[in-house]
Scaffold this active site. Structure first.
Site, PDB file in Angstrom:
ATOM      1  N   HIS A   1       8.902  -7.659   5.102  1.00  8.67           N
ATOM      2  CA  HIS A   1       8.801  -7.072   4.007  1.00  8.67           C
ATOM      3  C   HIS A   1       8.570  -5.584   3.833  1.00  8.67           C
ATOM      4  O   HIS A   1       8.143  -5.137   4.962  1.00  8.67           O
ATOM      5  CB  HIS A   1       7.259  -7.712   3.652  1.00  8.67           C
ATOM      6  CG  HIS A   1       7.022  -7.592   2.135  1.00  8.67           C
ATOM      7  ND1 HIS A   1       7.891  -8.255   1.203  1.00  8.67           N
ATOM      8  CD2 HIS A   1       6.140  -6.910   1.362  1.00  8.67           C
ATOM      9  CE1 HIS A   1       7.360  -8.194  -0.078  1.00  8.67           C
ATOM     10  NE2 HIS A   1       6.338  -7.091   0.079  1.00  8.67           N
TER      11      HIS A   1
ATOM     12  N   HIS B   1       6.534  -3.097  -4.592  1.00 10.90           N
ATOM     13  CA  HIS B   1       7.273  -3.911  -3.555  1.00 10.90           C
ATOM     14  C   HIS B   1       7.521  -5.046  -4.474  1.00 10.90           C
ATOM     15  O   HIS B   1       7.076  -5.281  -5.643  1.00 10.90           O
ATOM     16  CB  HIS B   1       6.557  -4.721  -2.395  1.00 10.90           C
ATOM     17  CG  HIS B   1       5.140  -5.286  -2.739  1.00 10.90           C
ATOM     18  ND1 HIS B   1       4.972  -6.640  -2.505  1.00 10.90           N
ATOM     19  CD2 HIS B   1       3.934  -4.805  -3.508  1.00 10.90           C
ATOM     20  CE1 HIS B   1       3.863  -6.965  -2.812  1.00 10.90           C
ATOM     21  NE2 HIS B   1       3.183  -6.050  -3.500  1.00 10.90           N
TER      22      HIS B   1
ATOM     23  N   CYS C   1      12.412  -7.583  -1.816  1.00  8.55           N
ATOM     24  CA  CYS C   1      11.670  -6.203  -1.315  1.00  8.55           C
ATOM     25  C   CYS C   1      12.647  -5.215  -0.650  1.00  8.55           C
ATOM     26  O   CYS C   1      12.575  -4.209  -1.060  1.00  8.55           O
ATOM     27  CB  CYS C   1      10.516  -6.470  -0.268  1.00  8.55           C
ATOM     28  SG  CYS C   1      11.127  -7.323   1.314  1.00  8.55           S
TER      29      CYS C   1
END
Length: 172
Positions: free
Chosen positions: A120, A137, A69
């Site tokens: 993330h 992502h 990510c």
């Protein structure tokens, strides 16, 4: 008294010029962080990120062979000449945070998926409504994809949204 009348016209002209120069229309150029400028960067960022759709997930990956990510964000911003930190929690501190109700395309979103810290990240690609906010992502199971961040999974892990400062990007 004669001297005053002689200069009265000049004084009146100078007074008028000072008032006109203070008008908003004649002031210096608008700040660089205008919606039009933001739109240019937003389109470039989203387009660059979408070019990596389908790239497989790879922990620590930062190229077309595999991405995680934060690598996706680094690679995407690198294409417009901006060097972001490599780790998600550092990326979350790079730009100022904004309130979720103000979220827009091009904003960066951060989540806590492991432990207690941000782990993330992604880029908002579309805001359809308050229940449908799309972001791109690198999913550990599906690679680079777009998801709705308002699903129960992402909503429960949401940590922060940040807005890139486009005027600052232009100076890099």
């Amino acid at each position: 008294m004669l001297h005053y009348k002689k200069y009265q016209t000049y004084i009146l002209i100078m007074f008028c010029m000072m008032n006109v120069s203070s008008c908003k229309i004649l002031r210096s150029k608008a700040p660089e962080n205008t919606p039009a400028r933001e739109n240019i960067y937003t389109k470039k960022i989203i387009s660059a990120a979408r070019n990596y759709t389908g790239v497989p997930y790879k922990s620590g990956g930062n190229d077309e062979k595999g991405l995680d990510c934060s690598g996706l964000l680094c690679l995407t911003f690198k294409e417009i000449g901006v060097k972001l930190p490599r780790i998600s929690w550092q990326q979350a501190e790079y730009f100022p945070a904004i309130n979720l109700p103000n979220i827009q395309k091009g904003d960066l979103v951060f989540f806590v998926t492991v432990g207690k810290n941000i782990s993330h990240s992604g880029i908002v690609t579309e805001v359809k409504n308050e229940n449908d906010i799309r972001f791109i992502h690198a999913s550990s199971s599906k690679g680079v994809i777009e998801d709705n961040m308002m699903t129960s999974y992402w909503k429960s892990r949401f940590a922060r949204v940040c807005r890139p400062q486009y005027a600052d990007l232009a100076k890099q």
